[in-house]
Design an enzyme around this catalytic site. Structure first.
Site, PDB file in Angstrom:
ATOM      1  N   ARG A  45     -53.417 -13.962 -15.920  1.00  0.00           N
ATOM      2  CA  ARG A  45     -54.661 -13.980 -15.124  1.00  0.00           C
ATOM      3  C   ARG A  45     -55.216 -12.585 -14.880  1.00  0.00           C
ATOM      4  O   ARG A  45     -56.406 -12.386 -14.776  1.00  0.00           O
ATOM      5  CB  ARG A  45     -54.408 -14.676 -13.780  1.00  0.00           C
ATOM      6  CG  ARG A  45     -54.264 -16.175 -13.911  1.00  0.00           C
ATOM      7  CD  ARG A  45     -53.633 -16.768 -12.695  1.00  0.00           C
ATOM      8  NE  ARG A  45     -52.335 -16.144 -12.431  1.00  0.00           N
ATOM      9  CZ  ARG A  45     -51.555 -16.443 -11.400  1.00  0.00           C
ATOM     10  NH1 ARG A  45     -51.955 -17.335 -10.527  1.00  0.00           N
ATOM     11  NH2 ARG A  45     -50.383 -15.860 -11.245  1.00  0.00           N
ATOM     12  N   HIS A 174     -34.069 -24.145 -26.410  1.00  0.00           N
ATOM     13  CA  HIS A 174     -33.651 -23.005 -27.235  1.00  0.00           C
ATOM     14  C   HIS A 174     -32.227 -23.157 -27.763  1.00  0.00           C
ATOM     15  O   HIS A 174     -31.863 -22.509 -28.735  1.00  0.00           O
ATOM     16  CB  HIS A 174     -33.838 -21.683 -26.481  1.00  0.00           C
ATOM     17  CG  HIS A 174     -32.816 -21.428 -25.426  1.00  0.00           C
ATOM     18  ND1 HIS A 174     -32.996 -21.784 -24.122  1.00  0.00           N
ATOM     19  CD2 HIS A 174     -31.588 -20.873 -25.503  1.00  0.00           C
ATOM     20  CE1 HIS A 174     -31.914 -21.442 -23.450  1.00  0.00           C
ATOM     21  NE2 HIS A 174     -31.048 -20.882 -24.242  1.00  0.00           N
ATOM     22  N   LYS A 178     -29.957 -22.083 -31.881  1.00  0.00           N
ATOM     23  CA  LYS A 178     -28.727 -21.322 -32.109  1.00  0.00           C
ATOM     24  C   LYS A 178     -28.114 -21.740 -33.438  1.00  0.00           C
ATOM     25  O   LYS A 178     -27.980 -22.937 -33.724  1.00  0.00           O
ATOM     26  CB  LYS A 178     -27.716 -21.579 -30.974  1.00  0.00           C
ATOM     27  CG  LYS A 178     -28.121 -20.945 -29.653  1.00  0.00           C
ATOM     28  CD  LYS A 178     -27.059 -21.226 -28.609  1.00  0.00           C
ATOM     29  CE  LYS A 178     -27.522 -20.804 -27.241  1.00  0.00           C
ATOM     30  NZ  LYS A 178     -27.648 -19.359 -27.082  1.00  0.00           N
ATOM     31  N   GLU A 212     -21.100 -20.496 -16.976  1.00  0.00           N
ATOM     32  CA  GLU A 212     -21.866 -19.266 -16.742  1.00  0.00           C
ATOM     33  C   GLU A 212     -21.196 -18.471 -15.629  1.00  0.00           C
ATOM     34  O   GLU A 212     -20.652 -19.065 -14.690  1.00  0.00           O
ATOM     35  CB  GLU A 212     -23.291 -19.610 -16.319  1.00  0.00           C
ATOM     36  CG  GLU A 212     -24.071 -20.358 -17.375  1.00  0.00           C
ATOM     37  CD  GLU A 212     -25.507 -20.614 -16.952  1.00  0.00           C
ATOM     38  OE1 GLU A 212     -25.765 -20.817 -15.752  1.00  0.00           O
ATOM     39  OE2 GLU A 212     -26.367 -20.587 -17.829  1.00  0.00           O
ATOM     40  N   HIS A 239     -29.852 -29.044 -22.706  1.00  0.00           N
ATOM     41  CA  HIS A 239     -28.956 -28.387 -23.674  1.00  0.00           C
ATOM     42  C   HIS A 239     -27.708 -29.228 -23.970  1.00  0.00           C
ATOM     43  O   HIS A 239     -27.320 -29.403 -25.119  1.00  0.00           O
ATOM     44  CB  HIS A 239     -28.507 -27.027 -23.151  1.00  0.00           C
ATOM     45  CG  HIS A 239     -29.627 -26.141 -22.713  1.00  0.00           C
ATOM     46  ND1 HIS A 239     -30.818 -26.061 -23.402  1.00  0.00           N
ATOM     47  CD2 HIS A 239     -29.751 -25.294 -21.664  1.00  0.00           C
ATOM     48  CE1 HIS A 239     -31.607 -25.197 -22.791  1.00  0.00           C
ATOM     49  NE2 HIS A 239     -31.000 -24.726 -21.736  1.00  0.00           N
ATOM     50  N   LYS A 339     -22.080 -22.736 -12.645  1.00  0.00           N
ATOM     51  CA  LYS A 339     -22.480 -21.334 -12.451  1.00  0.00           C
ATOM     52  C   LYS A 339     -21.381 -20.645 -11.664  1.00  0.00           C
ATOM     53  O   LYS A 339     -20.639 -21.297 -10.932  1.00  0.00           O
ATOM     54  CB  LYS A 339     -23.792 -21.276 -11.676  1.00  0.00           C
ATOM     55  CG  LYS A 339     -24.977 -21.683 -12.527  1.00  0.00           C
ATOM     56  CD  LYS A 339     -26.255 -21.225 -11.891  1.00  0.00           C
ATOM     57  CE  LYS A 339     -27.439 -21.453 -12.795  1.00  0.00           C
ATOM     58  NZ  LYS A 339     -27.476 -20.557 -13.954  1.00  0.00           N
TER      59      LYS A 339
HETATM   60  N1  LIG Z   1     -37.456 -16.537 -18.262  1.00  0.00           N
HETATM   61  C1  LIG Z   1     -36.631 -17.217 -19.044  1.00  0.00           C
HETATM   62  O1  LIG Z   1     -35.625 -16.697 -19.554  1.00  0.00           O
HETATM   63  C2  LIG Z   1     -36.898 -18.667 -19.337  1.00  0.00           C
HETATM   64  C3  LIG Z   1     -35.951 -19.389 -20.108  1.00  0.00           C
HETATM   65  C4  LIG Z   1     -36.211 -20.731 -20.434  1.00  0.00           C
HETATM   66  C5  LIG Z   1     -37.382 -21.318 -19.985  1.00  0.00           C
HETATM   67  N2  LIG Z   1     -38.288 -20.604 -19.226  1.00  0.00           N
HETATM   68  C6  LIG Z   1     -39.513 -21.278 -18.801  1.00  0.00           C
HETATM   69  O2  LIG Z   1     -40.640 -20.526 -19.260  1.00  0.00           O
HETATM   70  C7  LIG Z   1     -41.689 -20.601 -18.321  1.00  0.00           C
HETATM   71  C8  LIG Z   1     -42.109 -19.184 -17.929  1.00  0.00           C
HETATM   72  O3  LIG Z   1     -41.011 -18.540 -17.291  1.00  0.00           O
HETATM   73  P1  LIG Z   1     -41.020 -16.984 -16.930  1.00  0.00           P
HETATM   74  O4  LIG Z   1     -39.655 -16.695 -16.432  1.00  0.00           O
HETATM   75  O5  LIG Z   1     -41.552 -16.184 -18.065  1.00  0.00           O
HETATM   76  O6  LIG Z   1     -42.070 -16.942 -15.700  1.00  0.00           O
HETATM   77  P2  LIG Z   1     -42.747 -15.673 -15.015  1.00  0.00           P
HETATM   78  O7  LIG Z   1     -41.977 -14.432 -15.312  1.00  0.00           O
HETATM   79  O8  LIG Z   1     -43.010 -16.054 -13.605  1.00  0.00           O
HETATM   80  O9  LIG Z   1     -44.145 -15.540 -15.775  1.00  0.00           O
HETATM   81  C9  LIG Z   1     -45.204 -16.436 -15.593  1.00  0.00           C
HETATM   82  C10 LIG Z   1     -46.373 -16.001 -16.472  1.00  0.00           C
HETATM   83  O10 LIG Z   1     -47.411 -16.954 -16.319  1.00  0.00           O
HETATM   84  C11 LIG Z   1     -48.639 -16.262 -16.080  1.00  0.00           C
HETATM   85  N3  LIG Z   1     -49.475 -17.154 -15.286  1.00  0.00           N
HETATM   86  C12 LIG Z   1     -49.217 -17.666 -14.057  1.00  0.00           C
HETATM   87  N4  LIG Z   1     -50.219 -18.480 -13.666  1.00  0.00           N
HETATM   88  C13 LIG Z   1     -51.104 -18.497 -14.674  1.00  0.00           C
HETATM   89  C14 LIG Z   1     -52.350 -19.157 -14.864  1.00  0.00           C
HETATM   90  N5  LIG Z   1     -52.866 -19.982 -13.933  1.00  0.00           N
HETATM   91  N6  LIG Z   1     -53.021 -18.953 -16.018  1.00  0.00           N
HETATM   92  C15 LIG Z   1     -52.522 -18.124 -16.976  1.00  0.00           C
HETATM   93  N7  LIG Z   1     -51.357 -17.479 -16.841  1.00  0.00           N
HETATM   94  C16 LIG Z   1     -50.664 -17.657 -15.707  1.00  0.00           C
HETATM   95  C17 LIG Z   1     -48.205 -14.987 -15.355  1.00  0.00           C
HETATM   96  O11 LIG Z   1     -49.139 -13.947 -15.483  1.00  0.00           O
HETATM   97  P3  LIG Z   1     -50.228 -13.642 -14.306  1.00  0.00           P
HETATM   98  O12 LIG Z   1     -49.463 -13.603 -13.031  1.00  0.00           O
HETATM   99  O13 LIG Z   1     -50.842 -12.345 -14.743  1.00  0.00           O
HETATM  100  O14 LIG Z   1     -51.186 -14.752 -14.355  1.00  0.00           O
HETATM  101  C18 LIG Z   1     -46.948 -14.643 -16.148  1.00  0.00           C
HETATM  102  O15 LIG Z   1     -47.309 -14.011 -17.367  1.00  0.00           O
HETATM  103  C19 LIG Z   1     -41.166 -21.436 -17.151  1.00  0.00           C
HETATM  104  O16 LIG Z   1     -41.552 -22.772 -17.345  1.00  0.00           O
HETATM  105  C20 LIG Z   1     -39.653 -21.324 -17.284  1.00  0.00           C
HETATM  106  O17 LIG Z   1     -38.989 -22.466 -16.754  1.00  0.00           O
HETATM  107  C21 LIG Z   1     -38.053 -19.297 -18.900  1.00  0.00           C
END
Ligand SMILES: NC(=O)c1ccc[n+]([C@@H]2O[C@H](COP(=O)([O-])OP(=O)(O)OC[C@H]3O[C@@H](n4cnc5c(N)ncnc54)[C@H](OP(=O)(O)O)[C@@H]3O)[C@@H](O)[C@H]2O)c1
Length: 503
Positions: A45, A174, A178, A212, A239, A339
């Site tokens: 955003r 994911h 693997k 974990e 998973h 965990k």
């Molecule tokens: N992190 C991991 O290792 C991981 C692993 C498996 C699955 N996931 C899944 O992947 C997803 C993202 O996780 P994350 O950890 O990357 O989250 P995060 O770090 O909180 O990032 C969220 C992202 O979404 C953007 N965003 C939020 N609201 C938005 C909107 N209305 N329009 C457009 N962009 C928006 C944010 O940017 P702005 O704030 O600039 O908008 C930011 O880039 C989740 O569903 C999570 O369950 C994550």
């Protein structure tokens, strides 16, 4: 630019997943298949110049990935848009079309919080961003969690169906990226020596552990998300059930994606829903309290940031499951996830049955009759000579244990092991899961992505476990961080079935 080049658009481009996993994976793909990626566009955003976006990513990358990213960086862009705001998506098509590869295939990656999936898919469709024309395909990768129960997953699937064809949807898990998980298919269906034994006649039990050492970590909002989710939904539903389906599936007639996914879904549908009256004996749930992991004092789950002090969420789950098919009969599948356990590892252990006649290793003080009586009554548990250990992480490999005669006058059998280690054999680390999965999505191969019915079948079983826990009032036990969880989970092994393998 090659005809196969594509644009990759990451919604949530500034987020943790994008920075830690997706960007390094895309940089590796760019090296692996030059010309495949026309451009990468991060979306968030907040406004941000391209140069700042590239610099942020570079700053986060491990030194060994930076080189690969340098080549991709000039084709990495950032465009602001809010998926919940239709007007900002309306202008996005034009902005994307102006960037390299704007008129070719496009892969959207929804790396967004789960409650934004629906507005994102709807918004993309309403703004014409998923309409396909000729070679200009449009695909959407959806992250987990896909729903939080069967009802919400169904609603999400129905919503997605309204706007996208199933062939445009790539639901990611994911674990399936693997190398060693994919090797389960290769191992089972390429080697004629194991498949004849892969059934209830020869296999006594299958156990699976995803352990974990981490707790909630420092991730923003992670504690709250986990408190609302729990280990069963966060790890087992996706998973672990994916591992179960690959271990237990019938041989596919080809490697056609639909054929493989159909055989996997057969397994998930055949998972016996637990009997609530037996729930106390078939499942254990628990949460960690303060303890010590890797020599460091760590807080209990209820003291983690974002977790309610009176939380009843499980951080540990152990279940005895059964697959009601001809092949598996009553073979128990014991699943354990926790965990803050002492060690991080994921493995599947297949226990083959003991030989029909026990000729060796009988205690010296038992005669033939007393020995057989002791075996029958369960007073004497024999060691299973044949155990197959499929190591998924962190050290990928396969170990087969069998009995050999120890040197000496006595006929004493001891275990020996054949060991295949991925790194030793191939002299390289297996590629990152996201690299493989993103490449498959770019190629249009959905084999390693989940179909709508797979997700729903997995939720059906997980919902039944949760309902059983509630109806039977299965308590949430406690275990100190840094231990193997509550000892009650040991009771899930009956009689002489053995015990949990701790990697
Ligand atoms: N992190 C991991 O290792 C991981 C692993 C498996 C699955 N996931 C899944 O992947 C997803 C993202 O996780 P994350 O950890 O990357 O989250 P995060 O770090 O909180 O990032 C969220 C992202 O979404 C953007 N965003 C939020 N609201 C938005 C909107 N209305 N329009 C457009 N962009 C928006 C944010 O940017 P702005 O704030 O600039 O908008 C930011 O880039 C989740 O569903 C999570 O369950 C994550």
């Amino acid at each position: 630019m090659t005809a196969a080049a594509a644009q990759v658009v990451i919604f949530g481009g500034t987020g943790d997943l994008s920075r830690r996993k997706l960007m390094p994976a895309l940089a590796a793909i760019d090296q692996q298949e030059p010309g495949r990626i026309a451009s990468v566009v991060g979306i968030g955003r907040r406004p941000k110049p391209d140069a700042a976006f590239r610099a942020d990513i570079t700053g986060d990358l491990a030194p060994d990935v930076r080189g690969a990213f340098t080549a991709l960086a000039p084709r990495v862009f950032y465009r602001p848009a809010d998926v919940a705001d239709r007007s900002s998506l309306d202008t996005l098509e034009r902005a994307l079309a102006e960037l390299p590869g704007g008129d070719v295939g496009r892969l959207y990656y929804l790396a967004l919080e789960a409650d934004l999936f629906e507005p994102a898919v709807r918004g993309l469709a309403d703004a014409g961003l998923v309409a396909e024309r000729g070679d200009a395909w449009r695909r959407v990768v959806v992250e987990k969690p896909f729903g939080h129960d069967l009802e919400s997953a169904r609603a999400l699937n129905r919503m997605v169906e309204q706007y996208l064809r199933e062939s445009q949807v790539y639901r990611i898990d994911h674990y399936l990226g693997k190398e060693t998980v994919q090797n389960l298919l290769g191992f089972r269906f390429h080697n004629a020596i194991f498949e004849p034994l892969w059934n209830a006649h020869h296999i006594e039990l299958v156990q699976m552990t995803v352990a974990e050492t981490v707790g909630m970590g420092l991730g923003k909002g992670r504690g709250q998300f986990y408190d609302e989710t729990g280990g069963l939904r966060d790890m087992v539903q996706n998973h672990m059930l994916q591992l179960v389906s690959l271990i237990a599936m019938e041989p596919p007639s080809s490697l056609d994606p639909e054929e493989i996914r159909s055989r996997k879904v057969d397994v998930l549908r055949a998972l016996r829903c637990p009997d609530p009256d037996g729930m106390l004996a078939e499942g254990v749930r628990a949460r960690y309290v303060a303890g010590e992991v890797d020599g460091k004092r760590v807080a209990g789950f209820r003291s983690e940031e974002g977790v309610a002090p009176e939380s009843t969420t499980e951080t540990y789950v152990a279940l005895r499951a059964e697959i009601g098919t001809w092949r598996w009969g009553e073979v128990p599948f014991l699943l354990r996830h926790g965990k803050r356990l002492p060690k991080r590892f994921t493995e599947v252990v297949v226990h083959f049955r003991t030989p029909p006649l026990s000729l060796f290793d009988r205690p010296g003080d038992l005669d033939d009759i007393a020995y057989r009586r002791a075996l029958r009554s369960g007073a004497l548990c024999e060691m299973r000579p044949n155990v197959l250990r499929l190591r998924i992480q962190p050290s990928e490999g396969i170990e087969l244990t069998f009995g050999v005669k120890a040197p000496g006058a006595a006929m004493r059998m001891v275990p020996a092991t054949l060991d295949f280690d991925y790194r030793e054999r191939f002299g390289t680390e297996p590629p990152e899961a996201y690299q493989r999965l993103l490449l498959d999505a770019l190629h249009g191969d959905p084999t390693l992505f989940l179909r709508a019915d797979e997700i729903e079948a997995a939720w059906r079983w997980v919902d039944a476990v949760r309902a059983g826990w509630e109806r039977a009032r299965v308590p949430v036990l406690e275990y100190p961080a840094g231990t193997w969880g509550p000892t009650e989970a040991d009771q899930l092994f009956h009689g002489c079935e053995g015990s949990w393998s701790n990697g």
